[in-house]
Design an enzyme around this catalytic site. Structure first.
Site, mmCIF file in Angstrom:
data_model
loop_
_atom_site.group_PDB
_atom_site.id
_atom_site.type_symbol
_atom_site.label_atom_id
_atom_site.label_comp_id
_atom_site.label_asym_id
_atom_site.label_seq_id
_atom_site.Cartn_x
_atom_site.Cartn_y
_atom_site.Cartn_z
ATOM 1 N N HIS A 86 1.080 -1.278 -0.267
ATOM 2 C CA HIS A 86 -0.230 -0.060 0.093
ATOM 3 C C HIS A 86 1.147 0.835 0.008
ATOM 4 C CE1 HIS A 86 0.272 0.858 3.815
ATOM 5 N NE2 HIS A 86 0.570 -0.739 4.961
ATOM 6 N N ASP A 88 -0.382 4.029 1.064
ATOM 7 C CA ASP A 88 -1.260 5.487 1.488
ATOM 8 C C ASP A 88 -0.497 5.219 2.715
ATOM 9 O OD1 ASP A 88 -2.191 2.919 1.722
ATOM 10 O OD2 ASP A 88 -4.173 4.175 3.174
ATOM 11 N N ASP A 125 6.213 1.751 6.379
ATOM 12 C CA ASP A 125 4.328 0.578 6.191
ATOM 13 C C ASP A 125 4.211 2.093 5.992
ATOM 14 O OD1 ASP A 125 2.234 -0.266 7.383
ATOM 15 O OD2 ASP A 125 2.217 1.163 8.840
ATOM 16 N N GLU A 158 -5.305 1.289 2.632
ATOM 17 C CA GLU A 158 -4.863 0.587 3.210
ATOM 18 C C GLU A 158 -5.310 0.672 4.807
ATOM 19 O OE1 GLU A 158 -3.398 -2.732 6.215
ATOM 20 O OE2 GLU A 158 -2.886 -0.603 6.306
ATOM 21 N N GLU A 159 -5.021 1.891 4.765
ATOM 22 C CA GLU A 159 -4.815 2.315 5.821
ATOM 23 C C GLU A 159 -5.845 2.978 6.607
ATOM 24 O OE1 GLU A 159 -3.010 1.744 7.985
ATOM 25 O OE2 GLU A 159 -0.620 1.714 7.158
HETATM 26 N N1 BES Z 1 1.005 -3.390 8.273
HETATM 27 C C1 BES Z 1 0.103 -2.694 9.352
HETATM 28 C C2 BES Z 1 -0.350 -3.260 9.629
HETATM 29 C C3 BES Z 1 1.311 -4.624 11.080
HETATM 30 C C4 BES Z 1 1.545 -3.731 11.239
HETATM 31 C C5 BES Z 1 1.148 -5.796 11.361
HETATM 32 C C6 BES Z 1 3.336 -4.284 11.630
HETATM 33 C C7 BES Z 1 1.910 -6.585 11.683
HETATM 34 C C8 BES Z 1 2.763 -5.848 11.948
HETATM 35 C C9 BES Z 1 -1.228 -1.892 8.369
HETATM 36 O O1 BES Z 1 -0.369 -0.876 7.814
HETATM 37 C C10 BES Z 1 -2.003 -1.087 9.181
HETATM 38 O O2 BES Z 1 -1.021 -0.225 10.288
HETATM 39 N N2 BES Z 1 -2.857 -1.923 9.798
HETATM 40 C C11 BES Z 1 -3.824 -1.571 10.470
HETATM 41 C C12 BES Z 1 -5.385 -1.743 10.177
HETATM 42 C C13 BES Z 1 -6.800 -1.433 9.281
HETATM 43 C C14 BES Z 1 -7.780 -1.586 9.064
HETATM 44 C C15 BES Z 1 -6.231 0.120 9.148
HETATM 45 C C16 BES Z 1 -3.246 -1.653 12.145
HETATM 46 O O3 BES Z 1 -3.342 -3.025 12.301
HETATM 47 O O4 BES Z 1 -3.683 -0.622 12.907
HETATM 48 MN MN MN Z 2 1.254 -1.438 5.989
HETATM 49 MN MN MN Z 3 -0.373 0.859 8.598
#
Ligand code: BES
Ligand code: MN
Ligand code: MN
Length: 461
Positions: A86, A88, A125, A158-159
């Site tokens: 992603h 974003d 990220d 994604e975020e």
């Molecule tokens: N890359 C992250 C998720 C992540 C971070 C997984 C570190 C494992 C280790 C992803 O961009 C993220 O932040 N996801 C969100 C979920 C989304 C629905 C907003 C999260 O986990 O809060």
């Molecule tokens: Mn991410």
């Molecule tokens: Mn994230």
């Protein structure tokens, strides 16, 4: 893949400069004021895909932010790797906690990264991570060493929950036909301890509102006789966890998968030093569900956390007021086999059930996501194991992580393809926090490892 590795060494500096261009674009998906920047970032990603030698590069509009897609089909009889990432990023707030500007990338040395790390929102990220794939693919194409077909899909939401990607998947199952999905959006345990993420938590996210009197009141004239919505909300929230840090919502744990003793033992064998953890975070002690270790609490157990709470007077000085309203944002991290929709419903029912008659309550669900697990006995996983072994000189450790990437479960459901989560970040990178950064070691190690994945996967398949 000698030529590929030589190409990577030769073009290292350019790769970093190109990443900086991406990092300068504030592609904040959550804030409508940045929609143009998100669009511009999609354009830059597409340009980089074209430069890498991908064909049929498209910027695909959605009702939200665009998806960037490209592919290089070398031989129909060879397997196809679909890369997902992603472009974003999270909002950079609070800005005052950044040492340098969030969208002006700079390389600085740190204790963990004496070779330097690049600081900016989105470095780890996920711009720095998906860009490793763009560069690895460029190197393989440029040297004629790409061993199989590759498709690349980089999204811009994604975020904020990947809402429009699900529809895109459902309509484009042929276009996205692939044998494995490779994702770098997670962490390794340490620079000298490679790991592969074998599980992600799911998410249920709600916003709640508690309304008391029909206007803000003088807290002296009315205080003591009229329910204060902030007090009520705090009480309601604190009652949702007992003294063992167990969530009290009825049914919350009903479907939680219980790990075997052997699996728990293996999980706890991962290198982890609780003293270093506490010191790094500046906390006197860890805290969490009784009966579980820190590694378990952040991977195989569900949580309930207030992410933000507001109401009343928060300006300078003291204003004596009994507020009319109180609000909060609450997240619940979920594990297999909890269902986000069911958990959201249980939360709503419970929140309404415990509300006193003196207030009215509202529950508004946000995006959620399913948890996921990746089996380790597949050749898709084995290829990642071998690739990391090649470049780190050590076997990677399987590790379940606490974050969420909801689309991973949908890849399996809609496309019927498993994802391999081979990320290269560190938990200390400051994801979603001020001073987010990504180690140059990690960035280059990722670019070097990805071609090994392609090589092993094609050979094993
Ligand atoms: N890359 C992250 C998720 C992540 C971070 C997984 C570190 C494992 C280790 C992803 O961009 C993220 O932040 N996801 C969100 C979920 C989304 C629905 C907003 C999260 O986990 O809060
Ligand atoms: Mn991410
Ligand atoms: Mn994230």
């Amino acid at each position: 893949m000698q030529a590929t590795q030589a190409y990577i060494q030769e073009h290292k500096d350019r790769f970093l400069e190109e990443l900086k261009v991406l990092l300068r674009i504030p592609s904040i998906s959550a804030d409508a004021a940045y929609a143009k920047d998100v669009q511009a970032c999609a354009g830059q990603v597409a340009e980089y895909m074209v430069n890498a030698g991908l064909n049929s590069v498209e910027i695909i509009p959605t009702p939200g932010h665009p998806i960037v897609y490209g592919e290089k089909m070398v031989d129909a009889s060879k397997p196809t790797v679909l890369i997902y990432g992603h472009y974003d990023v999270q909002p950079p707030d609070p800005l005052e906690l950044w040492d340098t500007e969030p969208f002006d990338p700079v390389v600085k040395k740190t204790d963990i990264h004496p070779e330097g790390a690049i600081f900016a929102r989105g470095t780890a990220d996920d711009k720095g991570q998906f860009f490793m794939h763009v560069k690895a693919v460029e190197a393989m194409i440029a040297t004629g060493e790409l061993p199989c077909n590759v498709k690349m899909m980089i999204e811009g939401e994604e975020e904020v929950g990947s809402d429009n990607l699900e529809g895109f998947l459902r309509k484009n199952t042929d276009k996205l036909k692939s044998d494995v999905i490779l994702v770098s959006d997670t962490s390794i345990i340490a620079k000298d301890t490679p790991s592969i993420t074998t599980g992600l938590r799911g998410l249920s996210y709600v916003e709640v509102k508690v309304t008391g009197p029909n206007r803000d009141l003088h807290s002296g004239v009315y205080g003591g006789a009229v329910a204060n919505p902030l007090n009520v909300l705090c009480n309601m929230i604190s009652s949702m966890m007992d003294e063992n840090k167990h969530v009290t919502i009825p049914g919350f744990y009903d479907n939680v998968a219980v790990l075997s003793d052997a699996d728990r033992k293996a999980l706890n064998e991962a290198p982890f030093n609780e003293e270093d953890y506490k010191e790094y975070l500046g906390i006197g002690d860890v805290e969490g569900e009784a009966g579980y270790t820190t590694l378990e609490r952040t991977s195989i157990r569900p949580t309930l956390d207030v992410n933000g709470i507001w109401g009343g007077y928060t300006g300078e000085g003291a204003k004596t007021v009994l507020p009319s309203k109180a609000e909060a944002k609450i997240s619940m991290r979920l594990v297999p086999n909890q269902d986000p929709d069911r958990i959201t419903q249980l939360f709503e029912d419970h929140f309404k059930a415990i509300a006193p008659n003196s207030v009215q309550v509202e529950v508004n669900p946000h995006h959620g996501g399913q948890p996921s697990v990746t089996p380790t006995d597949t050749l898709e996983y084995k290829a990642a194991h071998l690739a990391m072994q090649d470049t780190f000189g050590k076997a990677p450790i399987p590790k379940r992580e606490g974050g969420s990437i909801p689309i991973v479960a949908l890849f399996e459901e809609v496309l019927n393809v498993k994802s391999i989560l081979m990320g290269f970040g560190l938990d200390s990178d400051g994801l979603h926090s001020p001073n987010e950064h990504y180690g140059l070691f990690n960035f280059y190690k990722g670019i070097e490892t990805i071609p090994h994945y392609f090589k092993h996967y094609t050979a094993l398949k």
